[in-house]
Design an enzyme around this catalytic site. Structure first.
Site, PDB file in Angstrom:
ATOM      1  N   HIS A   1       3.241   9.356   7.961  1.00  0.00           N
ATOM      2  CA  HIS A   1       4.660   9.042   7.807  1.00  0.00           C
ATOM      3  C   HIS A   1       4.803   8.025   6.683  1.00  0.00           C
ATOM      4  CE1 HIS A   1       8.756   7.937   8.793  1.00  0.00           C
ATOM      5  NE2 HIS A   1       8.797   9.053   9.494  1.00  0.00           N
TER       6      HIS A   1
ATOM      7  N   ASP B   1       6.988  15.025  15.048  1.00  0.00           N
ATOM      8  CA  ASP B   1       6.917  16.484  15.021  1.00  0.00           C
ATOM      9  C   ASP B   1       5.649  17.048  15.643  1.00  0.00           C
ATOM     10  OD1 ASP B   1       9.337  16.973  13.755  1.00  0.00           O
ATOM     11  OD2 ASP B   1       8.486  16.335  11.855  1.00  0.00           O
TER      12      ASP B   1
HETATM   13  N1  ACO Z   1      -2.976  15.194   6.286  1.00  0.00           N
HETATM   14  C1  ACO Z   1      -3.969  14.827   5.446  1.00  0.00           C
HETATM   15  N2  ACO Z   1      -3.868  13.831   4.550  1.00  0.00           N
HETATM   16  C2  ACO Z   1      -2.711  13.175   4.499  1.00  0.00           C
HETATM   17  C3  ACO Z   1      -1.628  13.498   5.339  1.00  0.00           C
HETATM   18  C4  ACO Z   1      -1.801  14.545   6.262  1.00  0.00           C
HETATM   19  N3  ACO Z   1      -0.809  14.891   7.096  1.00  0.00           N
HETATM   20  N4  ACO Z   1      -0.590  12.683   5.064  1.00  0.00           N
HETATM   21  C5  ACO Z   1      -0.993  11.875   4.094  1.00  0.00           C
HETATM   22  N5  ACO Z   1      -2.275  12.160   3.747  1.00  0.00           N
HETATM   23  C6  ACO Z   1      -3.106  11.466   2.765  1.00  0.00           C
HETATM   24  C7  ACO Z   1      -2.717  11.838   1.354  1.00  0.00           C
HETATM   25  O1  ACO Z   1      -3.471  12.926   0.894  1.00  0.00           O
HETATM   26  C8  ACO Z   1      -3.009  10.554   0.622  1.00  0.00           C
HETATM   27  O2  ACO Z   1      -4.398  10.462   0.448  1.00  0.00           O
HETATM   28  P1  ACO Z   1      -5.023   9.726  -0.870  1.00  0.00           P
HETATM   29  O3  ACO Z   1      -4.593   8.304  -0.767  1.00  0.00           O
HETATM   30  O4  ACO Z   1      -6.481   9.954  -0.759  1.00  0.00           O
HETATM   31  O5  ACO Z   1      -4.406  10.452  -2.045  1.00  0.00           O
HETATM   32  C9  ACO Z   1      -2.613   9.466   1.612  1.00  0.00           C
HETATM   33  O6  ACO Z   1      -2.795  10.070   2.909  1.00  0.00           O
HETATM   34  C10 ACO Z   1      -1.186   8.971   1.459  1.00  0.00           C
HETATM   35  O7  ACO Z   1      -0.321  10.096   1.532  1.00  0.00           O
HETATM   36  P2  ACO Z   1       1.024  10.300   0.728  1.00  0.00           P
HETATM   37  O8  ACO Z   1       1.283  11.754   0.541  1.00  0.00           O
HETATM   38  O9  ACO Z   1       1.025   9.416  -0.475  1.00  0.00           O
HETATM   39  O10 ACO Z   1       2.054   9.693   1.762  1.00  0.00           O
HETATM   40  P3  ACO Z   1       3.634   9.845   1.692  1.00  0.00           P
HETATM   41  O11 ACO Z   1       4.179   8.621   2.298  1.00  0.00           O
HETATM   42  O12 ACO Z   1       4.081  10.233   0.325  1.00  0.00           O
HETATM   43  O13 ACO Z   1       3.897  11.117   2.624  1.00  0.00           O
HETATM   44  C11 ACO Z   1       4.289  12.458   4.499  1.00  0.00           C
HETATM   45  C12 ACO Z   1       4.314  11.039   3.936  1.00  0.00           C
HETATM   46  C13 ACO Z   1       5.079  13.410   3.602  1.00  0.00           C
HETATM   47  C14 ACO Z   1       4.947  12.445   5.884  1.00  0.00           C
HETATM   48  C15 ACO Z   1       2.803  12.918   4.612  1.00  0.00           C
HETATM   49  O14 ACO Z   1       2.101  12.067   5.499  1.00  0.00           O
HETATM   50  C16 ACO Z   1       2.665  14.366   5.052  1.00  0.00           C
HETATM   51  O15 ACO Z   1       2.689  15.270   4.210  1.00  0.00           O
HETATM   52  N6  ACO Z   1       2.520  14.616   6.403  1.00  0.00           N
HETATM   53  C17 ACO Z   1       2.467  15.972   6.889  1.00  0.00           C
HETATM   54  C18 ACO Z   1       3.882  16.532   6.979  1.00  0.00           C
HETATM   55  C19 ACO Z   1       4.665  15.927   8.120  1.00  0.00           C
HETATM   56  O16 ACO Z   1       4.189  15.825   9.245  1.00  0.00           O
HETATM   57  N7  ACO Z   1       5.921  15.563   7.822  1.00  0.00           N
HETATM   58  C20 ACO Z   1       6.841  15.027   8.834  1.00  0.00           C
HETATM   59  C21 ACO Z   1       7.202  13.617   8.524  1.00  0.00           C
HETATM   60  S1  ACO Z   1       8.142  12.921   9.821  1.00  0.00           S
HETATM   61  C22 ACO Z   1       9.671  13.586   9.643  1.00  0.00           C
HETATM   62  O17 ACO Z   1      10.149  13.944   8.619  1.00  0.00           O
HETATM   63  C23 ACO Z   1      10.414  13.693  10.901  1.00  0.00           C
END
Ligand code: ACO
Length: 428
Positions: free
Chosen positions: A305, A362
């Site tokens: 998140h 979720d």
């Molecule tokens: N699975 C694997 N790796 C992940 C995940 C994940 N679900 N989420 C983040 N990471 C990793 C990224 O690859 C990144 O790694 P790095 O530092 O080695 O490059 C690091 O964690 C940081 O991730 P970001 O993408 O920069 O985080 P951001 O804050 O931009 O994204 C998000 C947040 C979109 C929720 C992300 O965690 C994600 O894609 N999660 C899966 C989708 C999801 O569940 N979305 C629902 C969100 S809650 C809602 O809207 C109700």
């Protein structure tokens, strides 16, 4: 704290005001930055940018805190209901019993969509995604209420009630249409979530027995989704509202933003992921290996998140509810076992621990919805029904703020500098 922040650009120092929120959060006020310095800030994804001040919802992502108008989400989940929480979000206070009764009556009064809107449903192919139908129908609904454009402040309460109530009616109708089933009208004697179950699953002429535990679980899910400060869809609603667009147009834009798999679409993506893992005969461990390999392009959906770097407090409540609903309905779901296994492995794995990746709301909500019989492509629609009060509260805040300006970010241009137009025959 001296309420000032210093900024040094090319040896020149500038002083900026700071603002402190009621929970101690510090913001640096850069509203005059460009005028004073010629520079702008760059913050892709807005992770460090406050787009507004707001009195609606407070989140402390480090501590896993979520509060609506000062009330802790866990307390509301235990003691309140979706309709009361909607009132709290929109009007700022928990309603007295008279106010709650008046608000519920408004919701009932406006639950029917304009009869002519039924023709619009006919225009969608049976393959249409319910989110496409929902956003189009909310926008189309605006054309039936001219007072949305004039007298909008005077009629705000009616339009807000209409939107909360009708989004549920539109959602259920779109499901019936996709299934080729006759449309079921709402009943005035049923509560908000019961009525949704009635419109989704009843048959004409038959009275459906609504399981109170299922209705309560649904109501709780709506409540947990009701607001979440400046997320992608709410920011979209505020941005559209900042141009003084009407409430229905702003909410319709919110639905579109919510649709994406990185936002509200994640609940559908979680279930698709669990189904795929199950179909491959994996217990989750092989899938997690692939997730950690960045070249696989896979993510553990329902994890991570932007704001919570600790447990999402909604995920804790929903996980408990998930166990309860499945036990009450006597459903044994192999996908729940896979979800639990994924969570267990991920929470002990260095990749997820070091990046503060925890289950979000979720991760378990899709399993509850599946147990209730909600089809997968309706999951994000359910989120939209729940989020409507939050969008409306944010819309109201924008409209009532005398200092509100149209949202219009700037950019750092990185394209070609001035060049001369070359005739078509001279281009390589
Ligand atoms: N699975 C694997 N790796 C992940 C995940 C994940 N679900 N989420 C983040 N990471 C990793 C990224 O690859 C990144 O790694 P790095 O530092 O080695 O490059 C690091 O964690 C940081 O991730 P970001 O993408 O920069 O985080 P951001 O804050 O931009 O994204 C998000 C947040 C979109 C929720 C992300 O965690 C994600 O894609 N999660 C899966 C989708 C999801 O569940 N979305 C629902 C969100 S809650 C809602 O809207 C109700």
């Amino acid at each position: 704290m001296n309420n000032k922040a210093g900024l040094n650009i090319d040896g020149q120092t500038f002083e900026l005001d700071t603002i402190v929120g009621s929970e101690g959060e510090v913001g640096i006020d850069i509203t005059k930055l460009r005028a004073q310095t010629g520079a702008i800030t760059l913050d892709s994804g807005y992770g460090n940018t406050g787009s507004c001040t707001s009195r609606i919802t407070f989140i402390d992502g480090e501590k896993g805190i979520l509060r609506y108008r000062g009330y802790d989400i866990a307390e509301l989940a235990k003691k309140s209901g979706f309709v009361e929480t909607a009132h709290l979000l929109i009007y700022g206070e928990l309603p007295t019993s008279e106010k709650l009764s008046a608000f519920s009556k408004q919701l009932t009064r406006y639950q029917l969509i304009h009869e002519e809107m039924l023709h619009h449903f006919e225009g969608f192919p049976s393959t249409a995604h319910p989110m496409a139908i929902l956003s189009a129908m909310i926008n189309a609904a605006s054309s039936y209420y001219p007072t949305l454009l004039e007298k909008r402040e005077e009629r705000f309460d009616n339009h807000a009630a209409r939107l909360i109530s009708q989004v549920r009616t539109i959602a259920a109708f779109s499901y019936r249409k996709a299934k080729g089933l006759p449309i079921i009208y709402p009943k005035s004697n049923l509560k908000f979530s019961e009525n949704f179950l009635h419109m989704m699953f009843s048959m004409p002429g038959e009275d459906m027995d609504i399981n109170p535990d299922v209705a309560r679980a649904l109501d709780l899910m709506f409540l947990l989704h009701a607001d979440h400060e400046q997320n992608c869809s709410t920011s979209t609603v505020r941005m559209v509202a900042s141009s003084k667009a009407n409430l229905f147009a702003s909410a319709s834009a919110g639905v579109c933003a919510l649709w994406g798999p990185l936002h509200g679409g994640a609940n559908q993506a979680v279930l698709e992921m669990l189904e795929q893992i199950h179909a491959e005969g994996d217990d989750g461990s092989k899938f997690l290996q692939a997730v950690k390999d960045k070249t696989s392009g896979r993510r553990l959906m329902g994890f991570g998140h932007r704001v919570y770097k600790n447990f999402d407090p909604r995920a804790l409540i929903i996980k408990e509810q998930c166990d309860k609903v499945l036990a009450q309905l006597q459903v044994s779901d192999p996908l729940l076992d896979i979800a639990k296994k994924l969570e267990e492995i991920a929470l002990a794995d260095e990749y997820f621990v070091s990046r503060n990746l925890y289950p979000n709301v979720d991760f378990y909500s899709g399993i509850i919805m599946r147990a209730i019989g909600i089809p997968m492509d309706m999951f994000t629609v359910m989120f939209a029904i729940g989020r409507m009060p939050g969008w409306i509260a944010n819309f109201k805040e924008v409209m009532e703020d005398p200092s509100s300006r149209i949202s219009r970010p700037r950019q750092i241009y990185t394209g070609p500098t001035l060049r001369e137009y070359s005739p078509i025959g001279e281009r390589s």
